[in-house]
Structures are given as C-alpha cells and as structure tokens.
Design a protein around this motif. Structure first.
Motif, short mmCIF file in Angstrom:
data_model
loop_
_atom_site.label_atom_id
_atom_site.label_comp_id
_atom_site.label_asym_id
_atom_site.label_seq_id
_atom_site.Cartn_x
_atom_site.Cartn_y
_atom_site.Cartn_z
N GLU A 48 0.82 -1.21 0.00
CA GLU A 48 0.00 0.00 0.00
C GLU A 48 0.85 1.26 0.00
OE1 GLU A 48 -3.90 0.18 1.69
OE2 GLU A 48 -3.51 -1.67 2.80
N SER A 53 -1.39 4.46 -0.83
CA SER A 53 -2.54 4.38 0.08
C SER A 53 -2.14 4.61 1.52
CB SER A 53 -3.22 3.00 -0.04
OG SER A 53 -3.67 2.79 -1.37
N THR A 363 -4.40 -8.21 -0.27
CA THR A 363 -4.97 -7.13 -1.08
C THR A 363 -4.50 -7.29 -2.52
OG1 THR A 363 -5.01 -4.73 -1.44
CG2 THR A 363 -3.04 -5.62 -0.43
N TRP A 384 -11.11 -7.34 0.79
CA TRP A 384 -10.26 -6.15 0.90
C TRP A 384 -10.53 -5.41 2.21
CZ3 TRP A 384 -11.57 -0.81 0.64
CH2 TRP A 384 -10.50 0.06 0.49
N ARG A 388 -7.88 -4.76 5.40
CA ARG A 388 -7.62 -3.49 6.09
C ARG A 388 -7.95 -3.59 7.58
NH1 ARG A 388 -8.12 2.03 2.65
NH2 ARG A 388 -6.34 1.54 1.30
N TRP A 408 -6.06 6.53 5.36
CA TRP A 408 -7.06 5.80 4.57
C TRP A 408 -8.32 6.62 4.36
CZ3 TRP A 408 -6.56 0.45 7.46
CH2 TRP A 408 -5.54 -0.28 6.86
#
Length: 441
Positions: A48, A53, A363, A384, A388, A408
C-alpha cells in the motif's frame, strides 16, 4: 542485572522487547536490541506504500519511541559466539564493539533471495523495506510524467512496463496494488491509455500464492489477467540486462521497472557468522519452546524466532513441518518468546509455541482482495475490507493505528496523492546544479 541482547528489530524482535518491558520487574534484566534500522517495518503495509494508500513513515514503527526501557543500538551484527557469550556489532561509522550477554535472542530475519541473473543487481528493486516501496512508487509516477511527453512507440511502452518476479504474497500484493495505482493514474494523464500499460508477473512455479488453495490461487490469476496484466507461470527470468527482459517462455520486452520478490534466504549472519546450530537451509535449529538447539542438545540461554528460525509447527498435521515465515507467526512467536524468557528467569515452566492459522488475506488493489480460512474463501471488496481491518488491528501501538486510519480516510475522500518525489533520492542535485550555474555566470 542480567543482560538480554536481541539481534534484529523486526516483528519477532520488536514484540519480544515490547513484551519484556511490560513483564520484567525493575532491576530484573536490561534489554538491548540491535538493528541497523532504528525502526520496525510493518511489511504488510509495503504494497500500500507503493500504491500511495499509506504514507511511508506510517509503515515504520520507531524502536526508540515505543521501547522506552530498552537500549537501542543502530548497528549491524557481524558475529555471534555462544561459546563465549558475545555478539560483535559494527556501527554505521565502522566502529566495532563486543556485547556480552546472559540471554541472547536471535530474530535477525531473512533477506531477499536472489539468483545470478544478468542485469538483476543493476536494474531490480526489492520489496522488503520502506525505502524500496517508496522508490517503486516514485519511479512509476516519474515514468508516467516522462511517457506523457512522448509519442506512442517503444520508448513510451518501456517506461510504462512493470515486471514483478515472484508470485508469493509480497509479490502478488505489490503487483496488484501498483496495477491499481497505474490504472487510476490514467484519469490524470489524457495523453495515455490503458493500452500503454504493460504489467508482468513472473513465477517459476505453476501457481501463485502458495499459502492459499489451488482454486483461489487460480481465481487470482484470472482476476489479474482480467485487469490487463500478464501472469507468466512456470516461467523464469533469464536476463534483465539494461532493462531488456528475457523470459524462459521465449518472451522478450523492455521494462523500466523491475521488482524482485522471489522469496527469502537465510540471514548471512546466522548462516555464516555464528557457532549456533543451523539446518541445511541456513536456518537456526529451534525447539518448540523457541530455545535454540534440539531437545537433547539445547544451547544454553539462546532463543530464536521469526524468519531465520526453523520453528516446529505443532499445529500442522505434517510430521516435521516448520512454521511459515510470515508476520502472523513472527508476532506471536515474539510474544511467546518474551513470556518464556521471563518464566525461565523466574524458574517457572516454559511453554511450547503453538498457533493455529487465522487464515490468509491479501490485497489485490483498491477495493479488491482475497481471504481464505480453511475451506472458507471470500473475494473482492469484502476480502479487501477484511484485509484493512485485520492489519489496522495488527499494526503495533494505537499511535500507528490512528495515523493509518486517518490516511485511509483522507484517500477515500480525496483520492491518492500522485506526486512523485523521486528527486528525494538525490537531495543535493538541485543545490549542486545551482552552484555550477552560479560559477558559469
């Protein structure tokens, strides 16, 4: 006061020190942790980070900030001698020092496994550290800026060609996240289209994600190919000289970005620079209670856990199986290790490490994922969200959890930041160029 030295500040080392701080009585022992990086990298967040992200610093947990009662040495361990209970460390300045210990914990972690392939050392980037994840992200974004100024053709195609070597969790997650970022960036680059992107995932075995069952693994391949990716199974990289990729299936193409995630190898310190017992793979021989050695021949006061330790998997039905080298085991081994050390100090019984898997979750890019627990398989957005949710709970300290959740939320509201800071890797260039121009005038 007894001296406890921990070699390595990854998951297992960090959690061992963290739990020891909470469990040890005042004056019972002093803990020293040695690692060249003054932080623990939360590696599940690295894909990420490559996709923008998560901010890079949020995937790193400061050792000094969170281990307040532990002595932190930002040094490299060069030798371990259990015979005289010493650990030799080298500072960044090159100074060497010998640390003596009463209890030694080896959690040095594994290193990236490489092969003698032409061009890999010069062209490829790994994906085990924050710096590598940031470099991958910035190189892709810079490539978009450069490609947008070029007409359609081989040069533009090469700039937007990405190759990942290795189909394990790290490779597949990094590949899926970077593909998701590249596809999303096309909205900001009207000069470019989906046909300009070329993403290749190369795996030597006949399947990817060995931790999941065959059918979910096949679904991931179909999912990635449905998004325009090329998945090369039963294929090896033959050469990458000057960025020209040659595969064993006969395909050849130019790739500006090559990411190497083809598995782990034993830490060189553990494999070559210690008198501790190692197996044929270079991993430390460890008992079920995490002591180094065998049941009949243990090494006094030496413990180990994590990716460089061959820990028996008591939860596996396969005789002689060892735990998988992943974050789930390393974290739990670190916690058990701390409890066992305290129990040993106080003359109490130590317990074997046993952990039944909580399942695996990966992911595959924004809003895409896969989860498997035994026969239960969940795909897409629900998986997903589970990914998280699990990792925000698993990342240590509330400070890091809140920071990650904030980023996020911001990304969900405003989208990902697509600014490349590749020049950060050469911070003096602008200053030096300005100085040279001043001299000319």
């Amino acid at each position: 006061m007894r001296e406890i030295v921990i070699v390595g500040g990854g998951y297992a080392g960090f959690y061992t020190a963290w739990r020891l701080e909470k469990a040890l009585r005042k004056g019972e022992a002093r803990v020293t942790i040695v690692d060249p990086r003054p932080y623990m990298t939360y590696q599940p967040f690295l894909p990420e980070v490559t996709a923008g992200s998560i901010e890079a610093r949020h995937a790193a947990v400061s050792l000094r900030r969170h281990l307040r009662r532990t002595r932190v040495l930002a040094s490299t361990v060069t030798d371990i001698r259990s015979a005289d209970r010493t650990v030799t460390v080298r500072s960044a300045q090159g100074d060497e020092e010998k640390l003596t210990y009463d209890i030694l914990v080896v959690t040095a972690g594994a290193v990236t496994r490489t092969f003698p392939i032409d061009g890999i050392a010069e062209q490829a980037i790994g994906l085990k550290h924050v710096e590598e994840a940031v470099a991958i992200r910035d190189r892709l974004m810079t490539a978009f800026d450069q490609a947008a100024t070029l007409p359609p053709g081989p040069e533009r195609r090469a700039l937007l060609t990405v190759t990942f070597v290795g189909g394990g969790f790290s490779g597949v997650e990094g590949f899926g996240e970077l593909l998701s970022l590249a596809t999303a960036m096309l909205k900001s680059y009207p000069e470019l289209g989906l046909e300009d992107l070329s993403f290749h995932l190369v795996e030597a075995r006949g399947r990817i994600l060995p931790e999941v069952a065959d059918k979910p693994g096949e679904w991931v391949v179909r999912h990635l190919e449905g998004r325009g990716a090329h998945v090369h199974l039963n294929t090896q990289m033959v050469s990458a000289a000057d960025g020209h990729v040659v595969l064993s299936d006969g395909q050849e193409y130019d790739s500006a970005l090559i990411v190497w995630t083809a598995g782990n190898a034993a830490n060189p310190v553990v494999h070559h620079h210690t008198d501790l017992p190692v197996d044929e793979r270079g991993m430390l021989v460890v008992r079920a209670d995490l002591r180094v050695g065998t049941d009949t021949d243990p090494v006094p006061d030496v413990w180990a856990a994590g990716d460089d330790a061959a820990v028996p998997d008591l939860a596996s039905p396969v005789p002689g199986a060892h735990t998988m080298p992943n974050a789930q085991h390393a974290v739990r081994q670190g916690k058990r290790l701390a409890k066992n050390i305290v129990a040993s100090l106080r003359g109490r019984k130590v317990r074997d490490y046993r952990h039944d898997s909580l399942g695996v979750v990966a992911t595959l890019g924004m809003g895409r994922g896969i989860f498997q627990y035994k026969r239960i398989v969940i795909k897409g957005l629900p998986a997903w969200l589970m990914h998280r949710g699990y990792h925000v709970l698993a990342v240590p300290t509330w400070e890091r959890k809140i920071r990650v959740m904030f980023v996020w939320t911001t990304a969900a509201l405003f989208g990902r930041d697509i600014v490349s800071l590749l020049s950060v890797q050469h911070p003096r260039d602008a200053f030096a160029n300005g100085t040279d121009q001043h001299r000319v005038h």
